[in-house]
Design a protein around this motif. Structure first.
Motif, mmCIF file in Angstrom:
data_model
loop_
_atom_site.group_PDB
_atom_site.id
_atom_site.type_symbol
_atom_site.label_atom_id
_atom_site.label_comp_id
_atom_site.label_asym_id
_atom_site.label_seq_id
_atom_site.Cartn_x
_atom_site.Cartn_y
_atom_site.Cartn_z
ATOM 1 N N CYS A 190 104.466 47.984 68.076
ATOM 2 C CA CYS A 190 104.350 49.451 67.692
ATOM 3 C C CYS A 190 104.445 49.941 67.053
ATOM 4 O O CYS A 190 105.399 50.051 65.717
ATOM 5 C CB CYS A 190 104.602 50.165 69.509
ATOM 6 N N PHE A 191 103.613 50.954 66.543
ATOM 7 C CA PHE A 191 103.274 51.791 65.254
ATOM 8 C C PHE A 191 102.953 53.681 65.615
ATOM 9 O O PHE A 191 101.771 52.934 66.246
ATOM 10 C CB PHE A 191 102.567 50.919 63.972
ATOM 11 N N ARG A 222 99.713 60.175 71.733
ATOM 12 C CA ARG A 222 101.312 59.825 71.193
ATOM 13 C C ARG A 222 102.039 59.479 72.718
ATOM 14 O O ARG A 222 102.010 60.514 73.401
ATOM 15 C CB ARG A 222 101.632 60.345 69.964
ATOM 16 N N ASP A 251 110.143 46.112 65.252
ATOM 17 C CA ASP A 251 109.610 47.250 64.006
ATOM 18 C C ASP A 251 108.139 46.739 63.358
ATOM 19 O O ASP A 251 108.038 45.698 63.779
ATOM 20 C CB ASP A 251 110.112 48.269 63.429
ATOM 21 N N GLY A 262 118.772 48.242 68.235
ATOM 22 C CA GLY A 262 117.089 48.757 69.275
ATOM 23 C C GLY A 262 116.018 48.056 68.842
ATOM 24 O O GLY A 262 115.065 47.902 69.932
ATOM 25 N N GLY A 310 114.401 57.077 69.831
ATOM 26 C CA GLY A 310 116.232 57.361 68.872
ATOM 27 C C GLY A 310 116.759 57.558 71.008
ATOM 28 O O GLY A 310 116.048 57.987 72.114
ATOM 29 N N GLY A 311 117.517 56.400 70.853
ATOM 30 C CA GLY A 311 118.514 56.706 72.111
ATOM 31 C C GLY A 311 118.588 55.323 72.902
ATOM 32 O O GLY A 311 119.269 54.980 74.153
ATOM 33 N N ASN A 319 117.389 52.754 73.103
ATOM 34 C CA ASN A 319 118.686 51.311 72.715
ATOM 35 C C ASN A 319 120.129 51.352 73.101
ATOM 36 O O ASN A 319 120.534 50.885 73.252
ATOM 37 C CB ASN A 319 118.814 51.260 70.796
ATOM 38 N N TYR A 371 106.595 59.760 60.151
ATOM 39 C CA TYR A 371 105.635 60.360 60.982
ATOM 40 C C TYR A 371 106.179 61.491 62.206
ATOM 41 O O TYR A 371 107.770 61.948 61.982
ATOM 42 C CB TYR A 371 105.556 58.944 62.295
HETATM 43 C C1 UD2 Z 1 115.866 52.603 65.240
HETATM 44 C C2 UD2 Z 1 115.127 51.076 65.401
HETATM 45 C C3 UD2 Z 1 113.637 51.476 66.810
HETATM 46 C C4 UD2 Z 1 114.657 51.996 67.208
HETATM 47 C C5 UD2 Z 1 114.808 52.978 66.682
HETATM 48 C C6 UD2 Z 1 115.114 54.370 67.517
HETATM 49 C C7 UD2 Z 1 115.930 48.962 64.401
HETATM 50 C C8 UD2 Z 1 115.632 48.212 63.211
HETATM 51 N N1 UD2 Z 1 114.998 50.171 64.794
HETATM 52 O O1 UD2 Z 1 114.798 53.170 64.540
HETATM 53 O O2 UD2 Z 1 113.352 50.167 66.605
HETATM 54 O O3 UD2 Z 1 114.743 51.580 68.136
HETATM 55 O O4 UD2 Z 1 116.256 53.079 66.160
HETATM 56 O O5 UD2 Z 1 115.841 54.312 68.219
HETATM 57 O O6 UD2 Z 1 116.706 48.327 65.046
HETATM 58 N N2 UD2 Z 1 107.011 54.070 65.994
HETATM 59 C C9 UD2 Z 1 106.149 54.561 67.543
HETATM 60 N N3 UD2 Z 1 106.043 55.542 68.141
HETATM 61 C C10 UD2 Z 1 106.896 56.642 67.939
HETATM 62 C C11 UD2 Z 1 107.459 56.883 66.598
HETATM 63 C C12 UD2 Z 1 107.767 55.168 66.450
HETATM 64 O O7 UD2 Z 1 104.947 53.289 67.390
HETATM 65 O O8 UD2 Z 1 106.536 57.719 68.213
HETATM 66 C C13 UD2 Z 1 107.062 53.253 65.624
HETATM 67 C C14 UD2 Z 1 107.272 53.274 64.498
HETATM 68 O O9 UD2 Z 1 106.094 52.762 63.819
HETATM 69 C C15 UD2 Z 1 108.793 51.441 64.270
HETATM 70 C C16 UD2 Z 1 109.212 51.360 65.622
HETATM 71 O O10 UD2 Z 1 108.142 52.451 66.665
HETATM 72 O O11 UD2 Z 1 107.524 51.010 63.891
HETATM 73 C C17 UD2 Z 1 110.409 52.025 65.942
HETATM 74 O O12 UD2 Z 1 110.508 53.094 64.564
HETATM 75 P P1 UD2 Z 1 111.490 53.694 62.941
HETATM 76 O O13 UD2 Z 1 111.109 51.940 62.419
HETATM 77 O O14 UD2 Z 1 111.037 54.639 62.557
HETATM 78 O O15 UD2 Z 1 113.153 53.401 63.569
HETATM 79 P P2 UD2 Z 1 114.033 53.029 62.882
HETATM 80 O O16 UD2 Z 1 114.094 51.722 62.563
HETATM 81 O O17 UD2 Z 1 114.504 54.190 61.988
#
Ligand code: UD2
Ligand code: MN
Length: 589
Positions: free
Chosen positions: A152-153, A214, A237, A321, A345-346, A348, A380
């Motif tokens: 998801c993204f 969203r 991710d 996570g 967040g959280g 995981n 974002y």
């Molecule tokens: C880590 C995890 C991530 C997630 C996060 C929150 C890894 C490598 N990454 O941070 O998967 O578990 O911790 O606890 O373990 N996204 C959406 N909608 C939103 C926000 C994010 O679709 O509202 C997507 C985003 O585009 C991305 C994924 O979710 O593909 C994870 O987000 P991140 O990359 O900002 O999180 P990350 O890697 O800092």
């Protein structure tokens, strides 16, 4: 190497062995083996024939393959790239040309990494096979379950999203990929709408789900999971590069036991130069209070004592996570994620506690490696305040899963208590935990994460004033100051994370205007019972310090009156020795 162009999606398929393996095999043997692998790739092969191998010294060894198993397929169509000289090829660092520095700088914020370089390097670049040696020889079952990959993204960078998808298509045995579901979490970028649909229409395995509002990553993943058709869900991710042979070792674990949740080793794609970097082996996913995720290396002596090999699976108290495979039915049996968790967040922590406490296991599989762009900040927007969102999510997790240990969480994030945070309704989550008959957090600490320091109180024992050489004592339900006696039960107190000074179910407090002290029924929510005792242990030396009443505007300190040896509270004075106290034992800073 064997090339076939009849595989699914008409992608060229190379089946390759690592050069290190090739050294030990004659040309003929390689061919035999590759033919076997090719067969396995297309149809499920029940391989009962022994395969002849020579060990380089011309002696032939007979290897009987396990029936129904094959060596991990090292599928990688990027193995001989179209343009070996392209920037970033083979995972090497890319360089921003002198005259593009400004442009690169200004585009950074599109993804909080070097977006300019991501656009510059091939979307299907080759990367080094970083698996420990031995991985390519490991066996996996022929009848592995299929998986749905869910990515998801929200507003992901185009080239990065494409590179993520292509890395899955190019480096996975396609018969195991049921589909790749891209969940677009209501992105605002135009190119993620029609353009993305058009581009991906060339790849029948890729499906796109555009959410109408969203959802946040937690509920977006759930939206993907609901329509998934594969046996296993593999979450990724949207800024990753799956490495050679990444998928089968994950599916193998789930296949062996459906309650195993398998995570790849997460490697680093540099946010600055897009290079693909391997990471140290022997890392566990852990957390520290107040539930901050981190990786911790297994100590060298433990590795040596237990003869842990680089290819050995590592059991983890928590997962990072983002990247993991889980049996789909099991994921739903576990009640998925708490859908009340917002945005990011959280989650995981939640899924990790749930998995372990309700009968499952979390593993890192060293033979599965996926690169991820780690960023310093989310690129974002958050619908509400970012920090508050994460804190609320964590507090939900603490309330549902930590039992009495939630005091440690709040003790380390004390501002949450003062904020009077609204965590929302938890009834369903608490019911779920009961229904699944999950174990206690105490069990989790003892069995899964015994090295976490989790003392239920911060300090305990006698409360000593050295200047007056005496201790606080309970006498006929009131408080007095007496000669210290380590064996006297009436001199034993606990100082809790929520800052109560407890003697059994009673707490020290000063509730009248004169400042006299007494014992009152403890109540975690009653701020007038709370005392701040700051200097705990410092460099292994116990320090004496004030014990300050917290609820008052003016700092007021616990004091022993010099002449009458009576206890009271008084205006704090940093040089007054009769206001300095020390507990018998301190457990944490
Ligand atoms: C880590 C995890 C991530 C997630 C996060 C929150 C890894 C490598 N990454 O941070 O998967 O578990 O911790 O606890 O373990 N996204 C959406 N909608 C939103 C926000 C994010 O679709 O509202 C997507 C985003 O585009 C991305 C994924 O979710 O593909 C994870 O987000 P991140 O990359 O900002 O999180 P990350 O890697 O800092
Ligand atoms: Mn990420």
């Amino acid at each position: 190497r064997l090339v076939s162009d009849k595989s699914e999606d008409n992608l060229k398929l190379n089946i390759v062995n690592k050069t290190s393996d090739l050294k030990h095999l004659t040309k003929k043997a390689i061919l035999t083996e590759d033919l076997q692998l090719a067969k396995v790739h297309k149809v499920n092969l029940t391989d009962k024939d022994p395969i002849k191998k020579t060990d380089g010294r011309n002696s032939t060894i007979q290897l009987r393959r396990n029936p129904g198993m094959h060596k991990v397929l090292t599928v990688d169509v990027t193995f001989s790239p179209r343009d070996p000289k392209a920037p970033g090829q083979f995972g090497h660092p890319a360089v921003v040309p002198e005259d593009k520095q400004e442009e690169a700088k200004s585009r950074w914020k599109e993804g909080n990494f070097n977006v300019y370089l991501s656009d510059l390097i091939p979307i299907d670049r080759a990367i080094d096979d970083t698996r420990p040696s031995g991985c390519s020889r490991q066996l996996v079952h022929n009848d592995l379950p299929t998986t749905t990959v869910i990515m998801c993204f929200v507003d992901e960078v185009w080239s990065t999203l494409l590179r993520s998808v292509h890395s899955v298509l190019n480096r996975s045995p396609l018969h195991l990929i049921k589909e790749i579901i891209l969940v677009d979490d209501f992105s605002t970028k135009e190119y993620l709408k029609d353009n993305l649909d058009k581009y991906m229409s060339k790849f029948p395995k890729v499906k796109i789900l555009h959410l109408k509002e969203r959802h946040g990553l937690i509920r977006a993943r759930l939206a993907g999971a609901k329509i998934a058709k594969g046996d296993v869900l593999t979450f990724l991710d949207s800024h990753v590069e799956c490495n050679v042979g990444w998928l089968e070792p994950l599916l193998e674990r789930v296949h062996l036991n459906r309650t195993k949740v398998a995570c790849p080793v997460i490697e680093v794609v540099s946010d600055k130069d897009m290079s693909y970097m391997t990471v140290d082996n022997f890392q566990r996913g852990v957390f520290t209070w107040p539930m901050n995720f981190g990786w911790r290396q297994i100590p060298q002596e433990v590795i040596e004592k237990n003869k842990i090999k680089e290819t050995d699976i590592i059991r983890c108290p928590v997962m990072a996570g983002g990247l993991f495979s889980i049996d789909k039915k099991y994921f739903f049996e576990l009640g998925t994620y708490d859908p009340g968790l917002d945005v990011w967040g959280g989650e995981n922590m939640e899924i990790s506690f749930k998995i372990w406490m309700c009968g499952g296991e979390i593993e890192i599989i060293p033979c599965s490696r996926v690169g991820h762009i780690f960023r310093n900040d989310n690129p974002y927007s958050f619908p509400k305040d970012r920090i508050k969102t994460v804190e609320r999510n964590l507090a939900r997790v603490a309330e549902v899963w930590l039992d009495e240990y939630k005091e440690l969480f709040y003790g380390h994030a004390y501002h949450l208590i003062l904020k009077n945070l609204d965590v929302g309704n938890l009834t369903q989550q608490i019911q779920l935990r009961k229904k699944l008959q999950c174990k206690s957090f105490k069990w989790y600490l003892e069995n899964v994460y015994p090295d976490l320091e989790a003392p239920l109180v911060r300090a305990s024992g006698l409360i000593v004033n050295i200047a007056m050489a005496g201790c606080i004592t309970v006498e006929n339900s009131t408080l007095a100051f007496e000669t210290c006696d380590i064996n006297n039960k009436n001199q034993k107190f606990n100082y809790t994370w929520l800052r109560l000074i407890k003697h059994g179910d009673f707490c020290i407090a000063s509730v009248d205007a004169k400042g006299t002290l007494g014992l009152y029924p403890c109540d975690n929510r009653n701020n007038s019972l709370k005392w701040l005792h700051k200097s705990l242990v410092s460099f292994q030396v116990k320090l004496m310090d004030h014990i300050v009443l917290e609820h008052l505007q003016q700092p007021t300190c616990l004091e022993v009156d010099q002449s009458h040896k009576a206890l009271r509270v008084n205006a704090c004075d940093s040089s007054n020795p009769y206001q300095k106290w020390q507990f018998g034992n301190y457990y944490a800073n």
